[in-house]
Write a protein that holds these residues in place. Structure first.
Motif, PDB file in Angstrom:
ATOM      1  N   HIS B  62      15.498   6.698  -3.481  1.00 40.72           N
ATOM      2  CA  HIS B  62      14.713   6.591  -4.718  1.00 40.72           C
ATOM      3  C   HIS B  62      15.464   7.001  -5.975  1.00 40.72           C
ATOM      4  O   HIS B  62      15.320   6.368  -7.006  1.00 40.72           O
ATOM      5  N   HIS B 106      12.769   1.197   3.751  1.00 41.28           N
ATOM      6  CA  HIS B 106      12.138   0.050   4.409  1.00 41.28           C
ATOM      7  C   HIS B 106      13.122  -1.079   4.707  1.00 41.28           C
ATOM      8  O   HIS B 106      12.751  -2.088   5.283  1.00 41.28           O
ATOM      9  N   ASP B 125       5.744   6.777   1.591  1.00 45.49           N
ATOM     10  CA  ASP B 125       6.011   5.731   0.611  1.00 45.49           C
ATOM     11  C   ASP B 125       5.057   4.584   0.884  1.00 45.49           C
ATOM     12  O   ASP B 125       4.905   4.162   2.029  1.00 45.49           O
ATOM     13  N   HIS B 127       5.097   1.416   0.451  1.00 46.37           N
ATOM     14  CA  HIS B 127       5.570   0.135   0.997  1.00 46.37           C
ATOM     15  C   HIS B 127       5.993   0.207   2.457  1.00 46.37           C
ATOM     16  O   HIS B 127       6.650  -0.701   2.974  1.00 46.37           O
ATOM     17  N   SER B 343      15.290  -4.267  -4.334  1.00 48.23           N
ATOM     18  CA  SER B 343      14.101  -3.543  -3.865  1.00 48.23           C
ATOM     19  C   SER B 343      13.789  -3.806  -2.392  1.00 48.23           C
ATOM     20  O   SER B 343      14.370  -4.709  -1.776  1.00 48.23           O
ATOM     21  N   CYS B 344      12.848  -3.041  -1.866  1.00 48.63           N
ATOM     22  CA  CYS B 344      12.450  -3.204  -0.464  1.00 48.63           C
ATOM     23  C   CYS B 344      11.662  -4.493  -0.268  1.00 48.63           C
ATOM     24  O   CYS B 344      11.420  -4.906   0.858  1.00 48.63           O
ATOM     25  N   CYS B 404      16.854   2.147  -4.698  1.00 49.99           N
ATOM     26  CA  CYS B 404      15.621   1.581  -5.255  1.00 49.99           C
ATOM     27  C   CYS B 404      15.825   1.093  -6.690  1.00 49.99           C
ATOM     28  O   CYS B 404      15.197   0.140  -7.135  1.00 49.99           O
ATOM     29  N   CYS B 407      13.516  -0.847  -9.466  1.00 48.75           N
ATOM     30  CA  CYS B 407      12.151  -1.006  -8.969  1.00 48.75           C
ATOM     31  C   CYS B 407      11.278   0.137  -9.460  1.00 48.75           C
ATOM     32  O   CYS B 407      10.100  -0.047  -9.733  1.00 48.75           O
ATOM     33  N   VAL B 408      11.869   1.322  -9.556  1.00 46.19           N
ATOM     34  CA  VAL B 408      11.051   2.506  -9.839  1.00 46.19           C
ATOM     35  C   VAL B 408      11.610   3.350 -10.982  1.00 46.19           C
ATOM     36  O   VAL B 408      10.970   4.269 -11.474  1.00 46.19           O
ATOM     37  N   ASN B 426       8.023  -5.159  -6.651  1.00 49.05           N
ATOM     38  CA  ASN B 426       6.640  -5.355  -6.221  1.00 49.05           C
ATOM     39  C   ASN B 426       5.579  -4.868  -7.200  1.00 49.05           C
ATOM     40  O   ASN B 426       4.404  -5.081  -6.987  1.00 49.05           O
TER      41      ASN B 426
END
Ligand code: SF4
Lengths: 194, 466
Positions: B62, B106, B125, B127, B343-344, B404, B407-408, B426
């Motif tokens: 992350h 993931h 998490d 996801h 991303s995942c 990550c 994405c975050v 996502n």
């Protein structure tokens, strides 16, 4: 966790649906290894908007938060629950919660009160009209009352009992240690890392 | 008659309380630096240990930088250091940043062969639903539950309802699992599957690769689902064969044979059914600030005043203000500043291949910044062995290390206020990719096509443009 039977306090309403946990607390404020110190980041971006109810002095001291459906959707970050508690909330009322948020709330001692949408709306009207409106959440009777409106609170028997007893979830589970060990012996061999 | 959910649930139930929750045994528990420090601290304070370190695995994803090395100071270093110390103290295997097995939690679960049919897999998490693509029951938990699983290798939950999402027909060319997911969430809403586990079925699912199935299950949480799952088949077994944690030899044959029972019985009752004809789908893109606010890329920004539901209308109006978009604007005319591939959801090798296929031999539009962030160190290595890194670099994109990332936006990768991004991740929530940043969720090929033109562009638009 402290046992909780009834909570009486003032309310504040966020009239928005799908308030995701990124809005409750942004990821960049989750870079801490403690469960405290998150209050100042609660709804940080929205609190900067004029008229946002949380942080409005008229609602100072409110402990019960009303919100639109799907409150706490999105990220699993428990920091969202900790930030709400850190700020002083003890109950969140909505017609539907993000699954993980609700579970986190229960485990951290924040009450996620599921109440039917029209009753949530009526109570929001009451606390908006008069911020001093007294709100009572009764976990024994599973009801909520505010401004002359009373409605049932939906909660599983296990969750309710957990609040009433104030037990730590791990202690409750470890009462079943024998069953866990038996399951392990029957089904879960030791895995050697490759 | 039982559903796949019933079968996995029943096989893992250690105790039924009678008060609404069942205590489930957890086959595998994945950890990352973001949601675990307070859980380990809780164990320490209570004098508890990790019950099954052999069923626990951690990675760093992350907050790690995707350019350069992890610093020795700063908040990211504090989080990573905490995880390293905790894993050491409690005997948990850790895939550190900079090592071959590191990556988004993931992405590495499947790669290592940890994500297996019939398992219950939990992770702090949301996801975690991704792993359900293998016919596992996998879902996200918060930090208190992480502590609970570490201490007891179990978790207590109320049994969710079962929802069947059937994808009929064959996906048109240029339409991916991501588009299907966005179309579905657009149809049922962000709370549409609340309280349910989605089982994806139908011809289009059977025809999907493992990577595409992972994308589909990944997005389940954005429809409010507890989890997403797909019954295992030959594609599943083929993917898992030979992976480090997969069984080998006779145990492999036995495992594959046992997976045949992991499917919903023909007459099983689902609490809800949704049917989607995928043959008419085209690429989707989000216009708003939650993943149900989507439209076909060939469409226009919708007019909120047309929505009969006041709550949705209100949310749409807020979203358009935040996104700085006017109703009626063709999606294809919206310019972007940044393109994020990773991303995942879409950071696996198939995703990178699909995007590289469009970029090969071309340059991205001037003024556009494109980040390509592989989902894992293994994906990065595979991509480099195929020369995809060169394709991305020559096109003008940045080739990063695994994490990550955008994405975050917990590391240095973030949008500036007002920047607009076409993202294969996502979540298009306000501020998700950086305070004031604006996100349009897209598939990997839409991301690549958009990078080339600088405006939201479907892959099929490119032919006409070239
Ligand atoms: S890539 Fe994004 S959604 Fe996936 S685990 Fe990382 S932060 Fe979460």
């Amino acid at each position: 966790m402290k046992p909780i039977r009834t909570i009486t306090g003032r309310g504040v309403a966020i009239r928005r649906t799908s308030v995701d946990t990124d809005q409750i607390i942004a990821a960049r404020h989750c870079l801490r290894t403690t469960r405290t110190g998150f209050a100042e980041h609660l709804f940080a971006t929205w609190r900067a908007e004029p008229g946002f109810p949380v942080g409005d002095p008229a609602h100072d001291g409110a402990t019960i938060l009303f919100a639109g459906a799907d409150f706490g959707s999105g990220s699993s970050r428990e920091h969202a629950v900790w930030a709400l508690q850190d700020y002083g909330f003890t109950v969140v009322v909505a017609s539907r919660f993000g699954d993980i948020f609700a579970d986190n709330a229960v485990r951290s001692g924040l009450v996620p009160a599921v109440v039917e949408d029209s009753a949530v709306g009526a109570m929001m009207d009451a606390v908006d009209a008069d911020p001093a409106t007294e709100v009572t959440v009764d976990l024994v009777a599973l009801t909520i009352r505010a401004g002359g409106v009373e409605a049932p609170v939906r909660m599983s028997a296990d969750t309710r009992q957990r609040f009433l007893d104030g037990h730590d979830g791990i202690d409750v589970t470890l009462r079943h240690e024998a069953a866990i060990r038996a399951f392990e012996l029957a089904h879960v061999p030791i895995v050697k890392a490759p | 008659m039982s559903t796949l959910l019933d079968k996995i649930w029943d096989a893992h139930t250690v105790h039924r309380s009678g008060g609404g929750t069942d205590l489930l045994y957890v086959d595998f528990h994945l950890l990352h630096e973001g949601s675990s420090p307070q859980a380990f601290e809780g164990l320490r304070l209570a004098g508890r240990r990790v019950r099954r370190p052999d069923l626990t695995l951690a990675t760093e994803d992350h907050v790690v930088p995707t350019r350069g090395l992890l610093g020795r100071t700063g908040v990211a270093a504090t989080m990573v250091d905490a995880l390293r110390r905790n894993c050491e103290e409690f005997g948990v295997a850790l895939h550190r940043s900079g090592t071959a097995g590191q990556g988004i939690v993931h992405v590495i679960g499947p790669e290592l062969g940890i994500s297996q049919p019939g398992r219950i897999i939990l992770c702090g998490d949301s996801h975690t639903s991704t792993h359900g693509a293998f016919g596992a029951l996998a879902f996200g938990i918060g930090t208190s539950q992480v502590e609970h699983v570490l201490a007891t290798q179990t978790a207590a939950f109320a049994k969710p309802k079962a929802m069947a999402v059937t994808l009929h027909g064959e996906l048109p060319a240029g339409v991916s699992a991501k588009d299907v997911a966005l179309a579905m969430i657009g149809r049922i809403g962000t709370g549409g599957a609340q309280g349910h586990v989605i089982e994806y079925r139908g011809a289009a699912v059977e025809a999907m690769s493992m990577e595409s199935r992972l994308t589909l299950c990944n997005m389940s949480i954005e429809a409010g689902a507890k989890a997403g799952m797909i019954a295992p088949d030959a594609v599943t077994a083929e993917y898992l064969r030979g992976r480090p944690y997969a069984p080998a030899g006779r145990a492999w044959d036995e495992a594959v044979a046992s997976w045949a029972a992991l499917r919903s019985d023909d007459e099983a009752e689902f609490d809800r059914r949704v049917d989607i004809d995928v043959t008419t789908l085209s690429p989707f893109v989000s216009w708003g600030t939650n993943p149900s606010q989507v439209v076909e890329l060939s469409g226009v920004v919708p007019d909120p005043s047309a929505d009969p539901d006041p709550a949705l209308r209100d949310a749409a109006e807020r979203a358009l203000t935040y996104m700085d978009l006017a109703p009626g604007t063709p999606m294809r005319e919206i310019p972007v500043d940044v393109v994020f591939l990773g991303s995942c959801t879409n950071g696996r090798i198939e995703d990178l291949r699909a995007a590289a296929g469009l970029l090969d031999g071309h340059r991205i539009a001037s003024g556009v910044r494109m980040l390509v962030v592989p989902g894992s160190a293994a994906v990065k290595k595979a991509a480099e062995s195929e020369g995809l890194d060169e394709v991305f670099r020559s096109a003008g994109a940045e080739w990063r290390t695994a994490g990550c990332s955008l994405c975050v936006a917990m590391n240095d990768d973030s949008l500036a206020a007002g920047e607009r991004c076409a993202s294969t991740s996502n979540r298009n929530f306000e501020g998700r990719q950086g305070r004031g940043g604006r996100t349009h969720l897209v598939s990997p090929t839409t991301a690549a096509a958009t990078a080339l033109t600088g405006r939201l562009t479907a892959p099929s638009d490119l032919g006409a443009l070239r």
